[in-house]
Design an enzyme around this catalytic site. Structure first.
Site, PDB file in Angstrom:
ATOM      1  N   GLU A 253     -27.054  59.293 -62.624  1.00 25.18           N
ATOM      2  CA  GLU A 253     -26.293  57.822 -63.471  1.00 25.18           C
ATOM      3  C   GLU A 253     -25.676  57.679 -62.198  1.00 25.18           C
ATOM      4  O   GLU A 253     -25.030  57.697 -60.963  1.00 25.18           O
ATOM      5  CB  GLU A 253     -25.183  58.298 -63.689  1.00 25.18           C
ATOM      6  CG  GLU A 253     -24.165  57.296 -63.948  1.00 25.18           C
ATOM      7  CD  GLU A 253     -23.315  57.715 -66.050  1.00 25.18           C
ATOM      8  OE1 GLU A 253     -22.998  59.057 -65.637  1.00 25.18           O
ATOM      9  OE2 GLU A 253     -22.190  56.892 -65.633  1.00 25.18           O
TER      10      GLU A 253
ATOM     11  N   GLU B 238     -21.910  68.032 -65.340  1.00 26.72           N
ATOM     12  CA  GLU B 238     -22.159  67.683 -64.415  1.00 26.72           C
ATOM     13  C   GLU B 238     -21.775  68.564 -62.787  1.00 26.72           C
ATOM     14  O   GLU B 238     -21.432  68.901 -62.990  1.00 26.72           O
ATOM     15  CB  GLU B 238     -21.023  66.298 -64.266  1.00 26.72           C
ATOM     16  CG  GLU B 238     -21.341  65.160 -65.868  1.00 26.72           C
ATOM     17  CD  GLU B 238     -20.492  64.454 -65.865  1.00 26.72           C
ATOM     18  OE1 GLU B 238     -19.017  63.709 -64.744  1.00 26.72           O
ATOM     19  OE2 GLU B 238     -19.654  63.944 -66.578  1.00 26.72           O
TER      20      GLU B 238
ATOM     21  N   ASP C 200     -23.348  68.000 -74.432  1.00 23.98           N
ATOM     22  CA  ASP C 200     -22.188  67.794 -72.633  1.00 23.98           C
ATOM     23  C   ASP C 200     -21.495  69.287 -73.050  1.00 23.98           C
ATOM     24  O   ASP C 200     -20.978  69.038 -73.775  1.00 23.98           O
ATOM     25  CB  ASP C 200     -22.094  66.019 -72.954  1.00 23.98           C
ATOM     26  CG  ASP C 200     -22.068  65.205 -71.780  1.00 23.98           C
ATOM     27  OD1 ASP C 200     -23.010  65.850 -70.632  1.00 23.98           O
ATOM     28  OD2 ASP C 200     -22.243  64.114 -71.970  1.00 23.98           O
TER      29      ASP C 200
ATOM     30  N   LYS D   9     -25.860  69.492 -71.542  1.00 25.49           N
ATOM     31  CA  LYS D   9     -25.899  69.311 -70.556  1.00 25.49           C
ATOM     32  C   LYS D   9     -24.382  69.102 -69.499  1.00 25.49           C
ATOM     33  O   LYS D   9     -23.531  69.513 -69.465  1.00 25.49           O
ATOM     34  CB  LYS D   9     -25.909  67.823 -70.226  1.00 25.49           C
ATOM     35  CG  LYS D   9     -25.705  67.043 -69.103  1.00 25.49           C
ATOM     36  CD  LYS D   9     -25.860  64.957 -69.469  1.00 25.49           C
ATOM     37  CE  LYS D   9     -25.655  63.991 -70.021  1.00 25.49           C
ATOM     38  NZ  LYS D   9     -23.668  64.705 -68.881  1.00 25.49           N
TER      39      LYS D   9
ATOM     40  N   ASP E 255     -20.500  62.767 -73.396  1.00 25.73           N
ATOM     41  CA  ASP E 255     -18.752  63.002 -73.509  1.00 25.73           C
ATOM     42  C   ASP E 255     -18.664  61.553 -73.423  1.00 25.73           C
ATOM     43  O   ASP E 255     -16.865  61.230 -73.537  1.00 25.73           O
ATOM     44  CB  ASP E 255     -18.319  64.419 -72.837  1.00 25.73           C
ATOM     45  CG  ASP E 255     -18.390  63.314 -71.336  1.00 25.73           C
ATOM     46  OD1 ASP E 255     -19.402  63.351 -71.156  1.00 25.73           O
ATOM     47  OD2 ASP E 255     -17.744  64.490 -70.538  1.00 25.73           O
ATOM     48  N   SER E 256     -19.008  60.628 -73.879  1.00 28.76           N
ATOM     49  CA  SER E 256     -18.997  59.393 -73.555  1.00 28.76           C
ATOM     50  C   SER E 256     -18.205  58.638 -74.823  1.00 28.76           C
ATOM     51  O   SER E 256     -17.415  58.107 -74.664  1.00 28.76           O
ATOM     52  CB  SER E 256     -20.146  58.647 -73.293  1.00 28.76           C
ATOM     53  OG  SER E 256     -21.402  58.773 -73.938  1.00 28.76           O
TER      54      SER E 256
HETATM   55  O1  KIV Z   1     -21.927  60.857 -71.734  1.00 29.43           O
HETATM   56  C1  KIV Z   1     -22.800  60.639 -71.702  1.00 29.43           C
HETATM   57  O2  KIV Z   1     -22.577  59.707 -72.621  1.00 29.43           O
HETATM   58  C2  KIV Z   1     -23.573  60.347 -70.525  1.00 29.43           C
HETATM   59  C3  KIV Z   1     -24.684  59.302 -70.507  1.00 29.43           C
HETATM   60  C4  KIV Z   1     -24.343  58.456 -69.912  1.00 29.43           C
HETATM   61  C5  KIV Z   1     -25.659  60.153 -69.896  1.00 29.43           C
HETATM   62  O3  KIV Z   1     -23.115  61.591 -70.087  1.00 29.43           O
END
Ligand code: KIV
Length: 298
Positions: free
Chosen positions: A206, A139, A107, A137, A68-69
């Site tokens: 992280e 968090e 994500d 993924k 989600d970056s």
């Molecule tokens: O969203 C993302 O790119 C991430 C990585 C930095 C692990 O969660």
């Protein structure tokens, strides 16, 4: 063999050996990722579209994370909070089309898994079924353990993420290194154990001190994948825009830039601008004629 060809051949060999230790280009699966712990370092890179996915897969990345970056590097926001499940599905589909060997992780965006386990399962299911990601993924630690259990029970593999969790940017008071005090370190260790016990197959660490990442990596049976978490994790992840030098104005300590693509892109685009203004592009070689070229006879 000329040196360039030897370099390419060696790169291919190491790509193929990266998880199995043998010469194969078999798809990277969840069991292979789990099995890499203590055997081979795992290489994860973020990807957001098909072309980058193709490039990073070809380079030998084991895992492509549709992070989600993308809310920051693709959409231009200051944080990841406004990314939606539909955004993730769109980008996951593109990455899945470009990836051949690498495992694709989607994500779960902010508030797509925190409201109820049912909603979380439905959203994870969409990222897998519509986005064609192979795992998701999310968090968090103990608080998301029941959600992980629910997803794993439904056949959805889950990668967890503890330490600096960007979706909690406001609670953390910014993107700050976590786990510096013994009490906070213990909290993160407990979170790591909780997500493993809930069935996560791997864990992103992280923004935590190296010694804490080492402690967690030793304590867990699942692989840890670090970003800003020192040298002792079972694998590493970087945002592709950072490692390629596309995020020109950001210089976090944990990033190594392997190229300066932003600067090179500016130079290339500037050359194009100049040639158009000077009328040196397009040339005759870029121009279609009216008649077909005569065929060669014989
Ligand atoms: O969203 C993302 O790119 C991430 C990585 C930095 C692990 O969660």
């Amino acid at each position: 063999m000329d040196p360039a060809a030897t370099r390419i051949a060696t790169t291919k060999m190491s790509t193929w050996k990266s998880l199995s230790g043998g010469n194969d280009d078999k798809p990277v699966t969840v069991p292979r990722i789990r099995g890499a712990k203590g055997e081979q370092p795992l290489v994860m890179i973020t990807a957001y579209d098909a072309t980058f996915a193709r490039m990073l897969d070809e380079a030998g990345a084991d895992i492509l994370l549709v992070g989600d970056s993308l809310g920051m590097v693709v959409q231009g926001n200051d944080d990841t909070l406004s990314v939606t499940v539909d955004d993730m599905i769109y980008h996951c589909r593109a990455v899945a089309r470009g990836a051949k060997r690498a495992h694709v992780v989607g994500d779960m965006p902010f508030l797509s898994y925190q409201v109820t386990p049912e909603e979380a399962l439905r959203n994870a299911g969409r990222i897998i079924a519509e986005g064609h990601a192979q795992s998701v993924k999310l968090e968090g630690g103990r608080t998301v353990a029941p959600v992980i259990e629910r997803m794993v029970g439904a056949g959805i593999p889950v990668m967890a993420h503890v330490g600096l969790t960007p979706q909690s940017v406001h609670a953390m008071g910014g993107f700050r290194v976590q786990g510096k005090s013994e009490q906070d370190a213990q909290r993160i260790l407990d979170d790591a154990k909780a997500v493993q016990d809930a069935g996560a197959y791997a864990l992103v660490l992280e923004g935590i001190p190296g010694p804490l990442a080492d402690r967690i990596t030793e304590a867990l049976e699942i692989p840890t994948i670090g970003i800003g978490a020192g040298v002792g994790c079972d694998g590493q992840v970087l945002v592709c825009y950072d490692l390629l030098g596309l995020t020109a104005d950001l210089h976090p300590k944990f990033v190594k830039r392997y190229d300066q693509l932003f600067d090179r892109g500016v130079a290339a685009a500037r050359a194009y601008c100049e040639e158009v203004r000077a009328r040196t592009f397009p040339g005759p070689e870029h121009t279609f004629g009216l008649t077909k070229r005569p065929r060669a006879v014989g």
